[in-house]
Scaffold this motif. Structure first.
Motif, PDB file in Angstrom:
ATOM      1  N   ASN A   1      57.468 -13.391  -2.495  1.00 45.39           N
ATOM      2  CA  ASN A   1      57.270 -14.776  -3.416  1.00 45.39           C
ATOM      3  C   ASN A   1      57.126 -15.803  -2.426  1.00 45.39           C
ATOM      4  N   VAL A   2      58.265 -15.983  -1.544  1.00 45.49           N
ATOM      5  CA  VAL A   2      58.319 -17.363  -0.912  1.00 45.49           C
ATOM      6  C   VAL A   2      57.152 -17.265   0.321  1.00 45.49           C
ATOM      7  N   MET A   3      56.950 -16.176   0.895  1.00 44.48           N
ATOM      8  CA  MET A   3      56.173 -16.091   2.232  1.00 44.48           C
ATOM      9  C   MET A   3      54.553 -15.900   1.863  1.00 44.48           C
ATOM     10  N   ALA A   4      54.280 -15.777   0.655  1.00 42.69           N
ATOM     11  CA  ALA A   4      52.806 -15.030   0.375  1.00 42.69           C
ATOM     12  C   ALA A   4      51.796 -16.044   0.852  1.00 42.69           C
ATOM     13  N   GLU A   5      51.898 -17.435   0.623  1.00 37.15           N
ATOM     14  CA  GLU A   5      50.743 -18.419   1.048  1.00 37.15           C
ATOM     15  C   GLU A   5      50.591 -18.186   2.573  1.00 37.15           C
ATOM     16  N   PHE A   6      51.910 -18.233   3.200  1.00 34.32           N
ATOM     17  CA  PHE A   6      52.007 -18.425   4.531  1.00 34.32           C
ATOM     18  C   PHE A   6      51.380 -17.159   5.201  1.00 34.32           C
TER      19      PHE A   6
ATOM     20  N   THR B   1      58.812  -5.058   7.163  1.00 36.26           N
ATOM     21  CA  THR B   1      58.112  -4.250   6.197  1.00 36.26           C
ATOM     22  C   THR B   1      57.168  -4.991   5.160  1.00 36.26           C
ATOM     23  N   THR B   2      58.067  -6.161   4.361  1.00 39.51           N
ATOM     24  CA  THR B   2      57.385  -6.989   3.398  1.00 39.51           C
ATOM     25  C   THR B   2      55.996  -7.604   4.186  1.00 39.51           C
ATOM     26  N   ILE B   3      56.170  -8.263   5.244  1.00 40.22           N
ATOM     27  CA  ILE B   3      54.915  -8.895   5.663  1.00 40.22           C
ATOM     28  C   ILE B   3      53.904  -7.960   6.217  1.00 40.22           C
ATOM     29  N   LEU B   4      54.405  -6.664   6.852  1.00 45.93           N
ATOM     30  CA  LEU B   4      53.242  -5.752   7.105  1.00 45.93           C
ATOM     31  C   LEU B   4      52.311  -5.448   6.032  1.00 45.93           C
ATOM     32  N   VAL B   5      53.152  -4.991   4.983  1.00 42.65           N
ATOM     33  CA  VAL B   5      52.647  -4.404   3.480  1.00 42.65           C
ATOM     34  C   VAL B   5      51.822  -5.414   3.183  1.00 42.65           C
ATOM     35  N   MET B   6      52.185  -6.672   2.988  1.00 40.12           N
ATOM     36  CA  MET B   6      51.315  -7.591   2.399  1.00 40.12           C
ATOM     37  C   MET B   6      50.020  -7.997   3.340  1.00 40.12           C
ATOM     38  N   ALA B   7      50.148  -8.005   4.749  1.00 39.79           N
ATOM     39  CA  ALA B   7      49.180  -8.112   5.774  1.00 39.79           C
ATOM     40  C   ALA B   7      47.949  -6.930   5.461  1.00 39.79           C
TER      41      ALA B   7
END
Lengths: 127, 230
Positions: free
Chosen positions: B163-168, A95-101
């Protein structure tokens, strides 16, 4: 004295935020109330930027350190997390990756669409 | 020795700063995103506590003085936000659309995955506020009948991950606009993500600060509706 004065103002706004937090029936934390209050004070000119700038900059810069004690608290939460940690970790990562994207993509799409529209308006009007 | 460390007023605060400093050094030396000072600092402190057999509670009695500054620091996020107010006004539609989309994605994806892993209602509502700032998230979890301790843990892990994955993630999904990067960080990983956004730039930091407040408030309403779905 400058830093003391600035820190005093910041603590005062945090205190006002605390009061607001008590009054508002929603779970809005004191910090967010204080943030909105400071923004309001800056926008209305009650507070000048140079009355808080340096200390605010310092506090923001060292902010990551302030999360270490809470993060180390995972040690204490571990016994209750252990039985469910695999699905919870998977859900958290996905979910963290999804929300960010999604947030980033939607915002970027809207910005670029807007910029294009603004650029194309003068073209349509003959001079 | 152990009693002394347990009673010390400065030990916990000191090792937290020292561990963070060590993380900064590692990051400078190797320049790998995974060597995030917050992540490294946390792991080092955990290791030190386990090694020296100091309980979290006694560590936190000293380190808590550092967390004390968290509220004033969050209040100060109004400063970068104020400095970027013109930019915010100019992009208000994009900002509103981005944060709303992010909050809905968060609630909806937690819902789907909770169904997939057949979690209980209690576990589901515990995870619903995972992307928002701890103080709001705790309140939401409590109100919906979730397990607060786990909510806090998941919020912290979400923050560190963001915080860790943002740039990626920004690279993979081609998110280049500073406004979009900031909102993505703040909406997905609250204040811990904002700390990263501040490093990326002033615009990123300001937009990320804004999304802590907006995404937090939207989630208060959204989560109470989504809680009824399962």
């Amino acid at each position: 004295m400058k830093y003391l004065h600035q820190f005093g103002i910041i603590l005062f706004l945090s205190f006002l935020g605390e009061i607001l937090h008590r009054i508002i029936p929603l779970p809005v934390p004191a910090s967010v109330c204080g943030l909105l209050l400071m923004l309001l004070a800056l926008c209305t000119g009650i507070l000048k930027l140079n009355q808080v700038r340096e200390t605010a900059g310092f506090l923001i810069e060292i902010m990551p350190v302030m999360f270490i004690p809470a993060a180390v608290g995972l040690l204490d939460a571990w016994p209750s997390l252990r039985p469910v940690w695999i699905p919870i970790l998977l859900i958290t990562v996905i979910t963290t990756i999804l929300v960010m994207a999604v947030t980033g993509q939607v915002t970027q799409y809207m910005i670029r669409k807007e910029t294009k529209r603004k650029r194309s308006i003068p073209e349509r009007r003959p001079k | 020795m152990k009693d002394f460390l347990t009673d010390s007023v400065f030990f916990g605060a000191f090792i937290s700063l020292a561990a963070y400093e060590a993380g900064l050094l590692l990051k400078k030396k190797f320049r790998i995103a995974l060597l995030n000072p917050l992540l490294i600092g946390t792991i080092l402190v955990m290791a030190a506590l386990l090694l020296l057999k100091v309980e979290y509670r006694s560590y936190n009695e000293s380190a808590g003085y550092i967390s004390y500054l968290l509220t004033p620091a969050t209040v100060c996020l109004a400063v970068p936000l104020y400095q970027q107010l013109e930019l915010l006004k100019k992009n208000r539609k994009a900002v509103a659309a981005g944060i709303t989309a992010g909050v809905l994605t968060s609630l909806f994806s937690v819902f789907l995955l909770a169904k997939l892993f057949s979690l209980s209602h209690e576990q589901y509502v515990t995870l619903l506020p995972k992307s928002i700032t701890t103080a709001i998230g705790m309140g939401v979890s409590k109100e919906l009948g979730g397990m607060e301790t786990i909510t806090v843990a998941v919020i912290i892990v979400t923050g560190i991950l963001g915080n860790v994955m943002a740039e990626f993630v920004c690279k993979i999904f081609r998110i280049q606009e500073p406004v979009a990067k900031g909102l993505a960080l703040g909406t997905s990983s609250h204040a811990i993500g904002t700390a990263k956004a501040m490093e990326l730039g002033e615009i990123e930091g300001a937009m990320s600060s804004l999304s802590i407040a907006v995404a937090g408030l939207l989630t208060v309403f959204g989560a109470s509706i989504f809680a009824k779905f399962m």
